[in-house]
Design a protein around this motif. Sequence first.
Motif, short mmCIF file in Angstrom:
data_model
loop_
_atom_site.label_atom_id
_atom_site.label_comp_id
_atom_site.label_asym_id
_atom_site.label_seq_id
_atom_site.Cartn_x
_atom_site.Cartn_y
_atom_site.Cartn_z
N GLN A 75 87.81 86.97 53.53
CA GLN A 75 88.44 88.18 53.02
C GLN A 75 89.68 88.49 53.83
OE1 GLN A 75 86.19 91.60 52.04
NE2 GLN A 75 84.58 90.49 50.98
N GLU A 76 90.54 89.34 53.29
CA GLU A 76 91.74 89.76 54.01
C GLU A 76 91.35 90.55 55.25
OE1 GLU A 76 94.78 89.07 53.44
OE2 GLU A 76 95.04 88.56 51.32
N MET A 77 92.03 90.28 56.37
CA MET A 77 91.73 90.99 57.61
C MET A 77 91.95 92.49 57.45
SD MET A 77 90.66 90.69 60.75
CE MET A 77 90.95 89.06 61.46
N GLU A 78 93.02 92.87 56.76
CA GLU A 78 93.32 94.30 56.58
C GLU A 78 92.17 95.03 55.89
OE1 GLU A 78 95.31 91.85 55.96
OE2 GLU A 78 97.16 92.18 57.11
N SER A 79 91.54 94.36 54.91
CA SER A 79 90.42 94.96 54.20
C SER A 79 89.19 95.06 55.09
CB SER A 79 90.11 94.13 52.95
OG SER A 79 88.92 94.57 52.33
#
Length: 413
Positions: free
Chosen positions: A328-332
């Motif tokens: 998954q995206e790190m920001e998420s």
Amino acid sequence: MFAFIARQPILDRDKEVFAYELFFRDGKNDCYPHVERDEATTKHIAKNYQTLNLDDISCSKKSFINFQSETLMGGLPASLDPENIVVELETGRNNDNSLLDMCKHVKKMGYKIALEDRRLKPSWDDFLPYVDMLKVNSNHENLDFFAKNVNRFIDSNVQLIADKVETQDSFSIFKDMGFDYFQGYFFARPVSVTNKNLPTSKLTLVELMGASSSESFDVESINSVIEHDVGLSYMLLRFINNPMINKRYKITSLRHALNYMGEVEIKKFIALLALAKLSDDKPLELLHLSLVRGKFCDLVGTEKNIGSNPPTAFLVGLFSMLDALLDQEMESLVEKLPLVDEVKEALCGGQNDLSMYLMLVKAFESGNWLKVIRISKILEIDQKLLHSLFNEAILWGNGVRRSISPHFPASKV
């Protein structure tokens, strides 16, 4: 024993570590250091720096090492076991006749040879009887060439290594083509970045990680989660009784550990425990790299005397590949964790002191010595001390990894 060294993993088709390529800062062109040291210098290094032997740095796997031609022709040290060492030779450093003579000489000494060819010359036929492996740059411009020639090497019992494999797609292409081994950080990339909801089992682990990154600490709620998960309970006891973490007392529960280790160390441990459980379907090297990063950043943070509750430096290193572990995206992902802003910023590519620690450990991983020197000046930490801290992190990561995997160390093949 070595004080100034870096390593890069070489993985097999199942994404398990086959070997490590070693880079020596105190050797010309990152080669094995051919240095005559007097006894006083050797004792000084042993006393003042955390040193590693080859089994430490390579986790008892094979070691791929480049040597200067003088060192090879003069005979390698008796301490280097041909069963454990693969000699790397690079085309372009010598003319073909000299290189062929060197291959014959190294083969007589009993070592396996990995020939690194950057020029893709069609003059391999003379070398094939002496070469065990061929390493080539995984440049997609050469795909047609590889496809046409791969059977030529397979028929000659020469194993193929794709170097600089940085994406999962590239790994798949060269695996399908018949390559045996892969070097590069493709395994540290998300397989397919999505924003789907995490399964309930992983959300529980993310909550545990969040507890470790909070200033407050609710031991009862954490204990409740662990007690209801047999796997976590087993890992808890196995981890916490590891000699690298606890050398003195047998720990029987989380409460017992809290009394013995203290809140800050338990927070680090809970984060580590959760990350290990999250990574059970990922390459072990991904977790191992996270462990080393976490410990190194923690040691650098201690040198810089930053606050330890919550253990921000440790968490930045440990969580630095959370996106690859969960695809998954790190920001998420960081939004799901109650991380302090400076940790979130560092994990998402921002610029602060913690991100500098992360840049530093990545420079060590790639053997980028100039970057190590530059960052050491910015942080005002002696670069030789940083080498010692990195080696300490390697040893710590090895010890924790033994607790995680019943297959460590794997036998050499």
